[in-house]
Write an enzyme that holds these catalytic residues in place. Structure first.
Site, short mmCIF file in Angstrom:
data_model
loop_
_atom_site.label_atom_id
_atom_site.label_comp_id
_atom_site.label_asym_id
_atom_site.label_seq_id
_atom_site.Cartn_x
_atom_site.Cartn_y
_atom_site.Cartn_z
N HIS A 1 41.79 6.43 64.72
CA HIS A 1 40.90 7.59 64.73
C HIS A 1 40.10 7.63 63.43
O HIS A 1 40.66 7.72 62.34
CB HIS A 1 41.70 8.89 64.88
CG HIS A 1 42.09 9.16 66.30
ND1 HIS A 1 42.41 10.41 66.77
CD2 HIS A 1 42.17 8.33 67.36
CE1 HIS A 1 42.69 10.33 68.06
NE2 HIS A 1 42.56 9.08 68.44
N TYR B 1 41.16 20.56 65.87
CA TYR B 1 41.90 21.65 65.23
C TYR B 1 41.05 22.90 65.39
O TYR B 1 39.94 22.96 64.86
CB TYR B 1 42.11 21.37 63.74
CG TYR B 1 43.09 20.25 63.45
CD1 TYR B 1 44.44 20.52 63.23
CD2 TYR B 1 42.68 18.93 63.37
CE1 TYR B 1 45.35 19.51 62.94
CE2 TYR B 1 43.58 17.90 63.09
CZ TYR B 1 44.91 18.20 62.87
OH TYR B 1 45.81 17.20 62.59
N PRO C 1 53.19 21.57 60.25
CA PRO C 1 52.69 20.35 60.90
C PRO C 1 51.16 20.17 60.86
O PRO C 1 50.68 19.10 61.20
CB PRO C 1 53.16 20.49 62.34
CG PRO C 1 53.38 21.95 62.53
CD PRO C 1 53.79 22.51 61.20
N LYS D 1 51.69 15.63 58.09
CA LYS D 1 52.12 14.91 56.89
C LYS D 1 53.62 14.59 56.85
O LYS D 1 54.05 13.80 56.02
CB LYS D 1 51.78 15.74 55.64
CG LYS D 1 50.30 15.85 55.37
CD LYS D 1 49.75 14.56 54.82
CE LYS D 1 48.26 14.51 54.80
NZ LYS D 1 47.69 13.28 55.33
N TYR E 1 43.52 14.04 54.45
CA TYR E 1 43.98 13.81 55.82
C TYR E 1 44.39 12.35 56.02
O TYR E 1 45.44 12.07 56.61
CB TYR E 1 42.89 14.21 56.83
CG TYR E 1 43.43 14.35 58.24
CD1 TYR E 1 43.79 15.58 58.74
CD2 TYR E 1 43.60 13.23 59.05
CE1 TYR E 1 44.30 15.72 60.02
CE2 TYR E 1 44.11 13.35 60.33
CZ TYR E 1 44.46 14.60 60.81
OH TYR E 1 44.97 14.71 62.08
C1 PHB Z 1 50.69 15.62 67.28
O1 PHB Z 1 50.03 14.81 67.92
O2 PHB Z 1 51.83 15.96 67.64
C2 PHB Z 1 50.11 16.22 66.05
C3 PHB Z 1 48.89 15.74 65.60
C4 PHB Z 1 48.33 16.29 64.47
C5 PHB Z 1 48.98 17.30 63.80
C6 PHB Z 1 50.21 17.77 64.23
C7 PHB Z 1 50.78 17.22 65.38
O3 PHB Z 1 48.40 17.85 62.71
#
Ligand code: PHB
Ligand code: APR
Length: 394
Positions: free
Chosen positions: A74, A203, A294, A298, A386
């Protein structure tokens, strides 16, 4: 039964198994002691975004064949405010760096599958694991299995047994300082057999709360919505979940495919750090020493960077009798941990609705998202965190 090894590793999660593979590759003796069985450890659904540091570690350990085949590179992500999104291009903002989407469960499967060939030994179903003599140069680990008592004498103990483990609890309270913040909401997450809504993550900050559109593969979606911590999974039918997700994703929900959920759970959010990450000959790594919310994924990556730093120290100590790097482990690891804690807290604060969010707070969130949309400098700050800050040289 009596055993002897150089490094006793408590816990066979990502931290413990990555460390075991790394030590065995360097020729250091170790034994992993795990309380549960393999199916339990592998079955836990966690995040799925790997930083370059983590991908590099898996490659160095010869564990990246499937990752290269099935992982999704990504080069950016979308952020959304009240249903309208924009893209942040990681690669453009960081000179070409990207992340890899590959579930933690897959990482665990690869680590377990390769264990026999890589000479990594794991004791599963170890009961009543207890650590002693940690402040001497001959620490001891004891456990029970099949009604037998086992005693393992070693040179060092790596506490990789997660937030609820025995390792951190073995450090005297007078030595340990802990920092903690519990967030007043949870994440309700599902996995669905359906193509993801977009080819990258989204997000979303919505006035009704946060949502995240993620994925495990081109045919498997991973979605989350922020929910009250007191909610139960039974309160959330798939229909209710998808209705809420669609509202929060707004324009980006046009391609939402509502596949039946094959997993559904609610997770709390916490920021936590324990200092120092060492006591005598015990060294903490991963969730045993720190938890991040989450947002930004990280957790696993921090466990991997702890392991890279700790392994350098343990290898020097065990093979060359040189403890300089080991003596710097806690300070060096904590510098990186705190930066990831800061980023995860900031990203959570920017994207979630807090019970005490006032109209002013909400306008400030929207202004910051708009600033991110327009400013290359702001995007670079998000992107470099990130994709993962570089590891300090030794
Ligand atoms: C996930 O795919 O479970 C996931 C991806 C990004 C995040 C948290 C969880 O920031
Ligand atoms: N004795 C032996 N093993 C134990 C004990 C104990 N007393 N207590 C816990 N364990 C085991 C758990 O069963 C688990 O398999 O230690 C392991 C710890 O694994 P994780 O909790 O996954 O922690 P860590 O390896 O640090 O991984 C950190 O992975 O699980 C995610 O959210 C976590 O993303 C973060 C990253």
């Amino acid at each position: 039964m009596d055993h002897r090894t150089q490094v006793a590793i408590i816990g066979a999660g990502p931290a413990g198994l990555l460390l075991a593979h790394k030590l065995r590759r360097a020729g250091v003796d170790c034994l992993v002691i795990e309380r549960r069985d393999r199916d339990y450890v592998e079955g836990r659904v966690r995040a799925g975004v790997l930083e370059q540091v983590t991908v590099d570690l898996l490659a160095e350990l010869g564990l990246d064949q499937r990752l290269r085949r099935e992982g999704l590179v990504h080069g950016g992500t979308r952020l959304s405010a009240d249903g309208q999104s924009f893209r942040i291009d990681f690669a453009a903002a960081t000179g070409g760096r990207t992340v890899m989407v590959y579930g933690q469960q897959e990482v665990m499967k690869d680590l377990f599958d390769a264990a026999p060939d890589h000479d990594v030994s794991i004791v599963f179903n170890a009961e009543d694991v207890a650590l002693s003599d940690l402040d001497t140069d001959r620490p001891v680990v004891r456990w029970r299995k099949d009604d037998q008592t086992h005693t393992l004498r070693c040179d060092y103990v790596a506490g990789c047994d997660g937030y609820h483990g025995v390792s951190r609890a073995s450090i005297p309270a007078t030595v340990l300082r802990t920092f903690e913040k519990v967030y007043p909401f949870g994440w309700l997450g599902i996995i669905a057999e359906a193509p993801p809504v977009d080819h990258e993550l989204i997000y979303a900050n919505h006035r009704r709360g946060f949502a995240l559109a993620s994925m495990r593969s081109p045919t498997r979606s991973r979605y989350y919505v922020q929910c009250p911590i007191a909610d139960r999974v039974e309160d959330w039918s798939d229909d209710r979940f998808y209705d809420e997700l669609a509202i929060r994703l707004g324009d980006d929900s046009r391609n939402l495919v509502r596949g039946p959920s094959i997993e559904k759970s609610i997770a709390p959010l916490r920021s936590f750090v324990a200092e120092p990450m060492r006591w005598g000959r015990l060294f903490l790594a991963g969730d045993a020493a720190h938890i991040v919310p989450p947002t930004g994924a990280k957790g696993l990556n921090l466990a991997a960077s702890d392991v890279v730093i700790l392994a350098r120290g343990l290898i020097d100590a065990c093979l060359r009798d040189d403890t300089v790097a080991l003596d710097h482990y806690s300070d060096q690891a904590l510098r990186r941990v705190w930066k990831a804690e800061r980023f995860s807290w900031w990203f959570t604060s920017l994207t979630h609705r807090f019970p005490d969010t006032s109209d002013l707070d909400r306008r400030l969130q929207i202004a910051e998202l708009d600033y991110l949309r327009q400013s290359a400098a702001a995007q670079a700050v998000l992107a470099e965190n990130y994709v993962g800050l570089p590891l300090e040289a030794r």
